[in-house]
Design an enzyme around this catalytic site. Structure first.
Site, mmCIF file in Angstrom:
data_model
loop_
_atom_site.group_PDB
_atom_site.id
_atom_site.type_symbol
_atom_site.label_atom_id
_atom_site.label_comp_id
_atom_site.label_asym_id
_atom_site.label_seq_id
_atom_site.Cartn_x
_atom_site.Cartn_y
_atom_site.Cartn_z
ATOM 1 N N LYS A 111 144.055 1.333 -5.123
ATOM 2 C CA LYS A 111 144.101 1.052 -3.694
ATOM 3 C C LYS A 111 142.912 1.708 -2.894
ATOM 4 O O LYS A 111 142.546 1.117 -1.727
ATOM 5 C CB LYS A 111 145.413 1.084 -3.156
ATOM 6 C CG LYS A 111 146.601 0.309 -3.716
ATOM 7 C CD LYS A 111 146.028 -1.216 -3.846
ATOM 8 C CE LYS A 111 147.391 -2.175 -4.042
ATOM 9 N NZ LYS A 111 146.817 -3.585 -4.000
ATOM 10 N N VAL A 154 141.625 -13.465 -12.670
ATOM 11 C CA VAL A 154 140.487 -12.657 -12.029
ATOM 12 C C VAL A 154 139.926 -11.390 -13.136
ATOM 13 O O VAL A 154 138.969 -10.748 -12.781
ATOM 14 C CB VAL A 154 140.976 -12.001 -10.907
ATOM 15 C CG1 VAL A 154 141.116 -12.929 -9.934
ATOM 16 C CG2 VAL A 154 142.209 -10.805 -11.201
ATOM 17 N N TYR A 207 153.723 5.948 -8.345
ATOM 18 C CA TYR A 207 152.611 4.917 -7.725
ATOM 19 C C TYR A 207 151.228 5.337 -8.540
ATOM 20 O O TYR A 207 150.307 4.414 -8.895
ATOM 21 C CB TYR A 207 152.600 4.999 -6.357
ATOM 22 C CG TYR A 207 151.604 3.674 -5.982
ATOM 23 C CD1 TYR A 207 152.385 2.308 -5.973
ATOM 24 C CD2 TYR A 207 150.560 3.683 -5.175
ATOM 25 C CE1 TYR A 207 151.793 1.236 -5.441
ATOM 26 C CE2 TYR A 207 149.699 2.529 -4.786
ATOM 27 C CZ TYR A 207 150.446 1.235 -5.098
ATOM 28 O OH TYR A 207 149.848 0.000 -4.530
HETATM 29 P P1 NAP Z 1 153.593 -10.334 -6.762
HETATM 30 O O1 NAP Z 1 154.286 -11.561 -6.354
HETATM 31 O O2 NAP Z 1 153.742 -9.679 -8.207
HETATM 32 O O3 NAP Z 1 152.028 -10.677 -6.574
HETATM 33 C C1 NAP Z 1 151.061 -10.097 -7.546
HETATM 34 C C2 NAP Z 1 150.059 -10.883 -7.851
HETATM 35 O O4 NAP Z 1 149.083 -10.690 -8.652
HETATM 36 C C3 NAP Z 1 150.678 -12.030 -9.071
HETATM 37 O O5 NAP Z 1 150.854 -13.506 -8.390
HETATM 38 C C4 NAP Z 1 149.986 -11.927 -10.216
HETATM 39 O O6 NAP Z 1 149.924 -12.927 -11.013
HETATM 40 C C5 NAP Z 1 148.392 -11.466 -9.936
HETATM 41 N N1 NAP Z 1 147.879 -11.084 -10.986
HETATM 42 C C6 NAP Z 1 147.787 -10.146 -11.491
HETATM 43 N N2 NAP Z 1 147.072 -10.279 -12.418
HETATM 44 C C7 NAP Z 1 146.298 -11.094 -12.224
HETATM 45 C C8 NAP Z 1 144.936 -11.709 -12.919
HETATM 46 N N3 NAP Z 1 144.319 -11.193 -13.968
HETATM 47 N N4 NAP Z 1 144.595 -12.930 -12.330
HETATM 48 C C9 NAP Z 1 145.084 -13.385 -11.209
HETATM 49 N N5 NAP Z 1 146.171 -13.035 -10.627
HETATM 50 C C10 NAP Z 1 146.652 -12.026 -11.028
HETATM 51 O O7 NAP Z 1 153.637 -9.040 -5.899
HETATM 52 P P2 NAP Z 1 153.149 -8.701 -4.294
HETATM 53 O O8 NAP Z 1 153.865 -7.328 -4.147
HETATM 54 O O9 NAP Z 1 153.170 -9.929 -3.478
HETATM 55 O O10 NAP Z 1 151.669 -8.192 -4.562
HETATM 56 C C11 NAP Z 1 150.494 -8.734 -3.848
HETATM 57 C C12 NAP Z 1 149.668 -7.783 -3.234
HETATM 58 O O11 NAP Z 1 150.239 -6.950 -2.443
HETATM 59 C C13 NAP Z 1 149.334 -6.786 -4.419
HETATM 60 O O12 NAP Z 1 147.598 -6.284 -4.408
HETATM 61 C C14 NAP Z 1 150.112 -5.548 -4.264
HETATM 62 O O13 NAP Z 1 149.767 -4.394 -4.586
HETATM 63 C C15 NAP Z 1 150.139 -5.508 -2.811
HETATM 64 N N6 NAP Z 1 151.067 -4.821 -1.991
HETATM 65 C C16 NAP Z 1 152.306 -4.983 -2.133
HETATM 66 C C17 NAP Z 1 153.363 -4.275 -1.594
HETATM 67 C C18 NAP Z 1 154.872 -4.164 -2.085
HETATM 68 O O14 NAP Z 1 155.544 -3.575 -1.602
HETATM 69 N N7 NAP Z 1 155.246 -5.239 -2.560
HETATM 70 C C19 NAP Z 1 153.089 -3.469 -0.635
HETATM 71 C C20 NAP Z 1 151.489 -3.259 -0.172
HETATM 72 C C21 NAP Z 1 150.639 -3.755 -0.802
HETATM 73 P P3 NAP Z 1 151.076 -13.338 -12.102
HETATM 74 O O15 NAP Z 1 152.334 -13.133 -11.801
HETATM 75 O O16 NAP Z 1 150.672 -14.901 -12.769
HETATM 76 O O17 NAP Z 1 150.463 -12.468 -13.142
#
Ligand code: NAP
Length: 261
Positions: free
Chosen positions: A161, A63, A154
């Site tokens: 966000k 992205v 954070y």
């Molecule tokens: P995650 O498994 O590490 O997922 C993050 C994803 O973002 C990864 O698949 C990563 O891909 C992708 N990404 C990063 N840069 C990218 C790029 N340039 N193009 C395409 N994909 C890219 O962690 P997650 O916690 O599930 O995060 C998913 C979402 O939930 C995020 O927006 C995060 O802020 C949000 N969130 C998480 C939490 C929490 O506590 N975990 C709480 C609230 C919200 P690669 O690994 O391939 O780089």
């Protein structure tokens, strides 16, 4: 709930990803899925998870690149023609931005990258895909409480966000006339790859469980079920909303504990 819906899922990095919980819940509700991955290096990881989800529609999409987003659209057209929505589960900030005192550690470059990858990319995907989205489509993104309240480490992700949540409202206003809904889930902390980039994340988990009315954290599955609902026609009257899936943490200023007795 999602029978006859074709949905693209971004953000599956590994088995801990929130996006995987969402994909599983959507599949359970009858959706046909396509899985996006950032680049060739990550394809192997995603391939076995895609097999589990019984889909062979794998689409490369970094992205941070308009070219890559364009190419992903062409693959979607080749595979599906049109589709019914996507899940944006993507966030990133350089690791040096996520440790230390906000005012000292935040840089122009770190700010730019965090906002580009974590917020603009949602607009970028919507802009590119909008003419191949069917009426009654739904878009969904993942946000966190750091958008509206401060917390240690954070840092600039909180700002990104906040931007993403405004983005959700502006996209909802912009795409409403095409009958495309846009929503966000504000998830409670879940141990994932992205989360482990935030210093002292384990402490966030334990404090969450202490203060949340339900006395615990949430699971990928709980976020997934809410995502399936929000992208289904059962949620046809909901757009531009931030739905908290956090065991109630955001409504609690203090745990009841001994003061309630
Ligand atoms: P995650 O498994 O590490 O997922 C993050 C994803 O973002 C990864 O698949 C990563 O891909 C992708 N990404 C990063 N840069 C990218 C790029 N340039 N193009 C395409 N994909 C890219 O962690 P997650 O916690 O599930 O995060 C998913 C979402 O939930 C995020 O927006 C995060 O802020 C949000 N969130 C998480 C939490 C929490 O506590 N975990 C709480 C609230 C919200 P690669 O690994 O391939 O780089």
């Amino acid at each position: 709930m999602l029978k006859n819906k074709k949905i693209l899922i971004t953000g599956i990095a590994n088995k801990y990803s929130i996006a995987l919980g969402i994909a599983k819940a959507m599949k359970n509700q009858g959706a046909e899925l396509a899985i996006a991955y950032q680049n060739e290096r990550l394809l192997k990881n995603v391939q076995s998870l895609a097999d589990e989800l019984e889909t062979n529609v794998l689409i490369e999409c970094d992205v941070s690149s308009d070219e890559s987003i364009k190419e992903s659209k062409q693959t979607l057209i080749d595979e599906w023609g049109t589709f019914d929505g996507f899940v944006h589960s993507i966030g990133f900030a350089p690791s040096d931005q996520l440790v230390g005192n906000f005012v000292d550690v935040t840089t122009r470059e770190g700010f730019k990258i965090a906002h580009d990858i974590s917020s603009y990319s949602f607009t970028a995907l919507a802009k590119e895909y909008k003419d191949i989205l069917n009426p009654n489509s739904a878009l969904l993104t993942l946000t966190y409480l750091g958008s509206v309240q401060t917390m240690p480490n954070y840092n600039v992700m909180g700002l990104a966000k906040a931007s993403l949540e405004a983005n959700t409202r502006f996209l909802a206003a912009s795409l409403g006339k095409d009958n495309i809904r846009v929503n966000a889930i504000s998830a409670g902390p879940i141990k994932t790859l992205a989360a482990s980039g935030v210093k002292n994340f384990r402490k966030m988990l334990s404090q969450h469980a202490e203060r949340a009315p339900l006395g615990r954290t949430v699971t990928q599955e709980e976020v997934g079920n809410t995502a399936a609902f929000l992208c289904s026609d059962l949620a046809s009257g909901i757009t531009g909303e931030i739905t908290y899936v956090d065991a109630g943490f955001n409504i609690s200023a203090m745990p009841l504990g001994e003061h309630s007795e």
